[in-house]
Design an enzyme around this catalytic site. Structure first.
Site, mmCIF file in Angstrom:
data_model
loop_
_atom_site.group_PDB
_atom_site.id
_atom_site.type_symbol
_atom_site.label_atom_id
_atom_site.label_comp_id
_atom_site.label_asym_id
_atom_site.label_seq_id
_atom_site.Cartn_x
_atom_site.Cartn_y
_atom_site.Cartn_z
ATOM 1 N N ASN A 21 0.816 -1.371 0.155
ATOM 2 C CA ASN A 21 0.024 0.115 0.029
ATOM 3 C C ASN A 21 0.931 1.120 -0.023
ATOM 4 O O ASN A 21 0.573 2.123 -0.542
ATOM 5 C CB ASN A 21 -0.927 0.059 1.256
ATOM 6 C CG ASN A 21 -2.068 -0.951 0.931
ATOM 7 O OD1 ASN A 21 -2.929 -0.830 0.169
ATOM 8 N ND2 ASN A 21 -2.160 -2.131 1.868
ATOM 9 N N HIS A 116 -7.750 -0.756 6.863
ATOM 10 C CA HIS A 116 -8.034 -1.952 7.485
ATOM 11 C C HIS A 116 -8.548 -2.707 6.532
ATOM 12 O O HIS A 116 -9.736 -2.188 5.840
ATOM 13 C CB HIS A 116 -8.803 -1.908 8.797
ATOM 14 C CG HIS A 116 -9.218 -3.022 9.367
ATOM 15 N ND1 HIS A 116 -8.079 -3.895 10.056
ATOM 16 C CD2 HIS A 116 -10.415 -3.815 9.657
ATOM 17 C CE1 HIS A 116 -8.683 -4.950 10.491
ATOM 18 N NE2 HIS A 116 -9.835 -4.962 10.298
#
Length: 208
Positions: A21, A116
């Site tokens: 990410n 998340h």
């Protein structure tokens, strides 16, 4: 008189592992898709693969490890000092595997967001993708997802939600198949959401 230079918003990323990410943000920044600079990767693990990604991209890296026996809040205060020195407009937790105390969060109000791999209120904590697949197999769950939320306090994956997206769970999914789709959703949602957040924040005017 010299014309003032405008600095793009500054993003600091905290990551403990692979850093895929982080890579998505770096690539988006370099291409101009993301209207911000990724000024530093901070990791708590000197062997994190994210470090290799940062070095390859020419992004500054700081390793801030917790010393043996160090109190959690003392560590968080030291981590906050390292992050604060970078003057971040936004702090992104992208695979950061430690719960942060107010000794850190209190220094950056409304500037810390967490990614998340689950929908709001579902599967907080670690191994969220694996737990979603188990629920699909045992309970018939048909979707999981990804969310990005602010981190105002010491709660686990339960801060105010900024954005979320669903990811379907297919009947023949393995953990590798499902994780691949979840990670792809993470990358897209993170870039889009960080872009929205930094565009809504004032930029600094600096002397050239």
């Amino acid at each position: 008189m010299s014309q003032a230079a405008v600095e793009r918003p500054r993003v600091v990323v905290l990551a403990s592992g692979s850093g895929s990410n982080f890579q998505a943000l770096v690539d988006a920044s370099a291409s101009g898709v993301l209207a911000a600079d990724i000024v530093c990767l901070i990791t708590d693990r000197p062997d994190a693969f994210a470090i290799r990604r940062a070095l390859h991209a020419g992004v500054d890296v700081r390793t801030v490890s917790r010393a043996t026996g160090e109190d959690r809040r003392d560590y968080d205060a030291r981590l906050a000092d390292a992050v604060g020195a970078l003057r971040p407009d936004l702090v992104v937790l992208a695979g950061w595997m430690r719960l942060l105390s107010m000794n850190f969060l209190g220094r950056f109000p409304e500037r810390v967001v967490n990614l998340h791999p689950a929908l709001p209120g579902e599967f907080p904590g670690t191994n969220a993708i694996e737990r979603a697949l188990q629920a699909a197999q045992s309970e018939g769950l048909r979707r999981t997802g990804v969310m990005i939320h602010f981190v105002p306090d010491e709660g686990m994956d339960d801060g105010p939600v900024v954005a979320s997206v669903q990811v379907a769970i297919e009947a023949d999914d393995t953990i590798e198949k499902l994780a691949g789709r979840v990670h792809a959703a993470e990358h897209a949602l993170l870039v889009e959401t960080v872009n929205q957040l930094v565009r809504g924040r004032p930029r600094r005017s600096l002397s050239p």
